[in-house]
Scaffold this motif. Structure first.
Motif, PDB file in Angstrom:
ATOM      1  N   GLN A 178       0.810  -1.082   0.088  1.00  0.00           N
ATOM      2  CA  GLN A 178       0.141  -0.018  -0.142  1.00  0.00           C
ATOM      3  C   GLN A 178       1.015   1.205   0.219  1.00  0.00           C
ATOM      4  O   GLN A 178       0.514   2.320  -0.747  1.00  0.00           O
ATOM      5  CB  GLN A 178      -0.975   0.018   1.137  1.00  0.00           C
ATOM      6  CG  GLN A 178      -1.682   1.004   1.317  1.00  0.00           C
ATOM      7  CD  GLN A 178      -2.861   1.236   0.178  1.00  0.00           C
ATOM      8  OE1 GLN A 178      -3.480   0.295  -0.335  1.00  0.00           O
ATOM      9  NE2 GLN A 178      -3.047   2.333  -0.589  1.00  0.00           N
ATOM     10  N   LEU A 181       2.156   1.665  -3.449  1.00  0.00           N
ATOM     11  CA  LEU A 181       0.984   1.994  -4.144  1.00  0.00           C
ATOM     12  C   LEU A 181       0.798   3.741  -4.017  1.00  0.00           C
ATOM     13  O   LEU A 181       0.569   4.396  -5.071  1.00  0.00           O
ATOM     14  CB  LEU A 181      -0.364   1.501  -3.949  1.00  0.00           C
ATOM     15  CG  LEU A 181      -1.483   1.539  -4.806  1.00  0.00           C
ATOM     16  CD1 LEU A 181      -1.282   1.693  -6.371  1.00  0.00           C
ATOM     17  CD2 LEU A 181      -2.645   0.900  -4.343  1.00  0.00           C
ATOM     18  N   ASN A 182       1.026   3.998  -2.858  1.00  0.00           N
ATOM     19  CA  ASN A 182       0.527   5.301  -2.359  1.00  0.00           C
ATOM     20  C   ASN A 182       1.717   6.335  -3.263  1.00  0.00           C
ATOM     21  O   ASN A 182       1.301   7.574  -3.772  1.00  0.00           O
ATOM     22  CB  ASN A 182       0.591   5.702  -0.990  1.00  0.00           C
ATOM     23  CG  ASN A 182      -0.616   5.120  -0.304  1.00  0.00           C
ATOM     24  OD1 ASN A 182      -1.634   4.871  -1.022  1.00  0.00           O
ATOM     25  ND2 ASN A 182      -0.372   4.911   1.026  1.00  0.00           N
ATOM     26  N   ILE A 184       3.359   5.660  -5.964  1.00  0.00           N
ATOM     27  CA  ILE A 184       3.071   5.557  -7.317  1.00  0.00           C
ATOM     28  C   ILE A 184       1.910   6.582  -7.896  1.00  0.00           C
ATOM     29  O   ILE A 184       2.153   7.337  -8.466  1.00  0.00           O
ATOM     30  CB  ILE A 184       2.656   4.270  -7.854  1.00  0.00           C
ATOM     31  CG1 ILE A 184       3.859   3.148  -7.831  1.00  0.00           C
ATOM     32  CG2 ILE A 184       2.214   4.315  -9.114  1.00  0.00           C
ATOM     33  CD1 ILE A 184       3.629   2.010  -7.802  1.00  0.00           C
ATOM     34  N   GLU A 185       0.864   6.657  -6.983  1.00  0.00           N
ATOM     35  CA  GLU A 185      -0.165   7.417  -7.166  1.00  0.00           C
ATOM     36  C   GLU A 185       0.071   8.916  -6.833  1.00  0.00           C
ATOM     37  O   GLU A 185      -0.439  10.028  -7.659  1.00  0.00           O
ATOM     38  CB  GLU A 185      -1.314   7.241  -6.141  1.00  0.00           C
ATOM     39  CG  GLU A 185      -2.088   5.785  -6.405  1.00  0.00           C
ATOM     40  CD  GLU A 185      -3.129   5.380  -5.495  1.00  0.00           C
ATOM     41  OE1 GLU A 185      -3.028   5.890  -4.393  1.00  0.00           O
ATOM     42  OE2 GLU A 185      -3.799   4.456  -5.840  1.00  0.00           O
ATOM     43  N   ASN A 186       1.128   9.090  -5.963  1.00  0.00           N
ATOM     44  CA  ASN A 186       1.491  10.703  -5.861  1.00  0.00           C
ATOM     45  C   ASN A 186       2.731  10.934  -6.795  1.00  0.00           C
ATOM     46  O   ASN A 186       2.915  12.249  -6.884  1.00  0.00           O
ATOM     47  CB  ASN A 186       1.944  10.627  -4.300  1.00  0.00           C
ATOM     48  CG  ASN A 186       1.066  10.623  -3.265  1.00  0.00           C
ATOM     49  OD1 ASN A 186      -0.006  11.105  -3.581  1.00  0.00           O
ATOM     50  ND2 ASN A 186       1.325  10.016  -2.307  1.00  0.00           N
TER      51      ASN A 186
END
Length: 205
Positions: A178, A181-182, A184-186
C-alpha cells in the motif's frame, strides 16, 4: 462432547456445536447509539475511554466497560455472512463494551480462544444459517448450532500460533504494498510540481 467426525478432517479431530464449547454472554451487552456515546465521552480524556465494539470490529469509544477478559465476538447481524473472504468473528481483550450486534463468547476449558476465533472467522456456510433478507441475522439459537472442528488443545495452540504469524506477515506485506502504491499514485503530482518549480527534470530509460 460430541465425537462426530468432520469430512476430510484428521481422525483425531472432533466436531463440536458452538454452544457446547462456549458460554454466551449476550445478556450483558448494552447498545448505545452514536449520539448517546458522543454525549458520554464529551470532555473526557483518552485515558478515560474504552473501545466500543459491534459486529465487525471497534466502531467507537465509550466512558465505561462491560467486560474485562479475553473473548470472541461473533457477528449477530450486519456481519459478512456467506462471504468467502470477510471475517465474521474476532477476539477482544481488556476493558471493553460490546453492543447487541455481536455475540459475546467465552470459551470453555480445553478450547483455545485464538483457535476458536480463527475457526469461526471465515465461514461461508454460516450464510445458509442466518435469517432475514434485508439484514441477515444470526440469532443465538442458530449460532449455538454452528459446527466447529477441534483437535487437541496443544494442537489448537500450535495451529493458532502459526496462523497468527502468517497473517501478521500478510499484513506487513499488505502495508508495504500500500505504501508503494501511494508513492506511485503521488508520482504524477510530484513530477508536475517539480517541472513547474524550476527544478531540472531527468529522463529515465
Amino acid at each position: 462432547m460430541s465425537q462426530e467426525k468432520g469430512k476430510g478432517l484428521p481422525t483425531v479431530w472432533r466436531i463440536e456445536k458452538l454452544g457446547d464449547v462456549c458460554d454466551f454472554l449476550d445478556s450483558r451487552r448494552v447498545p448505545l447509539n452514536e449520539a448517546e456515546r458522543a454525549k458520554r465521552i464529551a470532555g473526557k480524556k483518552p485515558s478515560e475511554l474504552y473501545p466500543y465494539y459491534g459486529a465487525n470490529g471497534q466502531i467507537g469509544w465509550i466512558d465505561g466497560y462491560l467486560f474485562d477478559e479475553p473473548l470472541v465476538l461473533l457477528a449477530e447481524d450486519g456481519g459478512f455472512f456467506g462471504s468467502p473472504s470477510r471475517s465474521i468473528a474476532y477476539t477482544i481483550s481488556g476493558k471493553t463494551w460490546v453492543n447487541n450486534h455481536a455475540h459475546v463468547l467465552r470459551p470453555k476449558d480445553g478450547i483455545d480462544i485464538h483457535f476458536l476465533a480463527f475457526a469461526l472467522s471465515i465461514r461461508p456456510d454460516v450464510g445458509d444459517m442466518v435469517m432475514g433478507n434485508t439484514r441477515p441475522k444470526l440469532n443465538q439459537r442458530i449460532a449455538k448450532e454452528i459446527p466447529v472442528p477441534f483437535p487437541s488443545l496443544s494442537e489448537q495452540k500450535r495451529i493458532a500460533a502459526i496462523l497468527a504469524e502468517q497473517l501478521a506477515a500478510v499484513e506487513r506485506a499488505r502495508k508495504a504494498a500500500q505504501e508503494q502504491l501511494n508513492e506511485i499514485e503521488n508520482l504524477p503530482a510530484s513530477l508536475l510540481r517539480q517541472a513547474f518549480s524550476g527544478s531540472p527534470l531527468e529522463m529515465h530509460e
